[in-house]
Design a protein around this motif. Structure first.
Motif, PDB file in Angstrom:
ATOM      1  N   GLU A 394       0.854  -1.186   0.000  1.00 37.76           N
ATOM      2  CA  GLU A 394       0.000   0.000   0.000  1.00 37.76           C
ATOM      3  C   GLU A 394       0.893   1.240   0.000  1.00 37.76           C
ATOM      4  O   GLU A 394       1.872   1.303   0.743  1.00 37.76           O
ATOM      5  CB  GLU A 394      -0.898   0.028   1.250  1.00 37.76           C
ATOM      6  CG  GLU A 394      -1.907  -1.099   1.299  1.00 37.76           C
ATOM      7  CD  GLU A 394      -2.738  -1.048   2.583  1.00 37.76           C
ATOM      8  OE1 GLU A 394      -2.402  -0.200   3.453  1.00 37.76           O
ATOM      9  OE2 GLU A 394      -3.679  -1.848   2.706  1.00 37.76           O
ATOM     10  N   ASN A 396       1.107   5.403   0.496  1.00 30.59           N
ATOM     11  CA  ASN A 396       0.474   6.601   1.028  1.00 30.59           C
ATOM     12  C   ASN A 396       1.510   7.720   1.023  1.00 30.59           C
ATOM     13  O   ASN A 396       2.280   7.875   1.972  1.00 30.59           O
ATOM     14  CB  ASN A 396      -0.063   6.346   2.436  1.00 30.59           C
ATOM     15  CG  ASN A 396      -0.786   7.548   3.001  1.00 30.59           C
ATOM     16  OD1 ASN A 396      -1.093   8.498   2.278  1.00 30.59           O
ATOM     17  ND2 ASN A 396      -1.057   7.520   4.299  1.00 30.59           N
ATOM     18  N   THR A 399       5.272   6.963   1.972  1.00 28.71           N
ATOM     19  CA  THR A 399       5.273   5.821   2.882  1.00 28.71           C
ATOM     20  C   THR A 399       4.632   4.618   2.192  1.00 28.71           C
ATOM     21  O   THR A 399       3.561   4.724   1.603  1.00 28.71           O
ATOM     22  CB  THR A 399       4.488   6.148   4.177  1.00 28.71           C
ATOM     23  OG1 THR A 399       5.104   7.249   4.811  1.00 28.71           O
ATOM     24  CG2 THR A 399       4.499   4.947   5.104  1.00 28.71           C
TER      25      THR A 399
END
Length: 406
Positions: A394, A396, A399
């Motif tokens: 994932e 973001n 990050t």
């Protein structure tokens, strides 16, 4: 109207020619200010401080053509008038460096930089610049900064530094060789940039990894050769029985006569290490309490006041210089730490897979997503059933979290 001989730091930063010499490296302006320093040596310290201020600021990713940069420089006065009517924060407006510098001065930054009185203070600013700048660069004797493109090679010798680019003609820069004083240069490779290659004046070859600063003299002393590293290098030392070669870090000194090895000594890591590919080296802690001889195909690790030697597959530790990562039975967290440094991203993984051992080879693509896709599809986690564990990630912002796919 002041003459240039009467300039202070603020005056230098208002001078269009000075701005062009530092920010655009225009030949005529660079030559003029080099001669100015020779004719006005008492101004050298103030000029250096002004350069550091110019080069220590960050800007956004918007790019400008050379013509646009020149137009912005020509309109510094207009920018100053506008800035005085609006409060400015560096990086908020998309304004080129010259305008930003004058803006900063208008809100009092000059008062911070004015009191420079020693070379150590200037060196401190030079060191702090690495926290801000994102481009690989060569700093010659702490006085001249040359930006490098990825793939550039730097060759020292014959009183000059030669920068070779793949698609451009060689560029040569004069280097002052002073027998009475050792002048040091720096090759700075920030996080997120590819490894850079350098040939020292004795013929030794050095590869400098991402997030590293390599400090070396313009010419070596007659009885020894010394270089300094904060970060990671791989070095192939030219043989010279009369002048032993020393690689120094914050915690240790590595002595060799003619050999090939890597040194990892990042300031934010708990351990420092040496991996020997060929030859023989002696490693000594800086407090001289520990000293060991390292044989080829072995790694020495200095951590927690202990010095340990283990067998090592050397290419696993130097593969980064070839644009890839090779690893065998390494914890996933360690691999992600290397990738994080290479791309200047924060990449982590879920706690239950941090210590799982991984083996494989990763090509360090330009786009970190390609590397993450490779990890998520192909890396084998060494479990009892020897099967590949599917993974996902994932993103973001900067990050990235890697996790086991359910």
């Amino acid at each position: 109207m002041k003459t240039r001989a009467e300039y202070n730091i603020l005056d230098f930063l208002k001078d269009d020619s000075f701005l062009r010499s530092v920010l655009l490296l225009t030949d005529d302006d660079v030559e003029f200010w080099d001669n100015y320093v020779l004719e006005n040596p008492e101004k050298k310290q103030e000029i250096e401080a002004a350069k550091q201020l110019l080069l220590s600021m960050t800007f956004d990713d918007e790019t400008y053509s050379e013509q646009e940069k020149l137009e912005l420089l020509e309109h510094v006065n207009d920018q100053v008038k506008s800035i005085r009517r609006h409060r400015l924060y560096v990086g908020f407006y998309k304004i080129f460096a010259a305008a930003c510098v004058v803006a900063l001065l208008s809100v009092g930054v000059y008062s911070f930089f004015a009191p420079f009185t020693s070379d150590n203070q200037v060196a401190t600013i030079e060191k702090n610049r690495s926290n801000f700048e994102k481009d690989t660069r060569l700093v010659i004797a702490g006085e001249r900064t040359i930006p490098l493109e990825e793939g550039d090679d730097v060759l020292y010798g014959g009183g000059e530094a030669t920068i070779s680019s793949i698609n451009q003609q060689d560029e040569r820069y004069a280097v002052d060789v002073n027998d009475s004083k050792v002048e040091y240069n720096e090759l700075i490779v920030p996080k997120g940039r590819r490894a850079s290659h350098l040939v020292l004046e004795d013929g030794s070859k050095v590869w400098v990894n991402s997030g590293s600063t390599f400090r070396f003299p313009t010419t070596f002393e007659k009885n020894k050769r010394e270089v300094y590293v904060d970060g990671e290098i791989y070095i192939e030392i030219a043989k010279d029985a009369e002048r032993p070669f020393f690689v120094k870090t914050s915690e240790m000194s590595v002595r060799a006569l003619g050999t090939r090895f890597s040194v990892m000594a990042y300031h934010d890591e708990l351990a420092q290490s040496v991996v020997l590919v060929e030859g023989l080296v002696e490693v000594q802690s800086n407090d001289e309490s520990k000293k060991k001889i390292l044989q080829p195909d072995h790694m020495l690790t200095l951590a927690s006041n202990s010095m340990d030697i283990t067998a090592a597959n050397t290419y696993d530790f130097i593969s980064w210089k070839d644009g890839l990562l090779q690893f065998r039975s390494q914890p996933l967290s360690m691999i992600l730490a290397k990738i994080s440094r290479h791309y200047d991203l924060y990449i982590d993984c879920e706690k239950d897979i941090k210590d799982l051992k991984c083996s494989g080879k990763l090509v360090l693509f330009d786009d970190p997503k390609d590397v993450l896709e490779t990890i998520s599809r192909t890396i084998s986690l060494e479990k009892a059933d020897s099967k590949t564990v599917p993974m996902s990630y994932e993103m973001n912002g900067n990050t990235i979290l890697l996790k086991k796919r359910s």
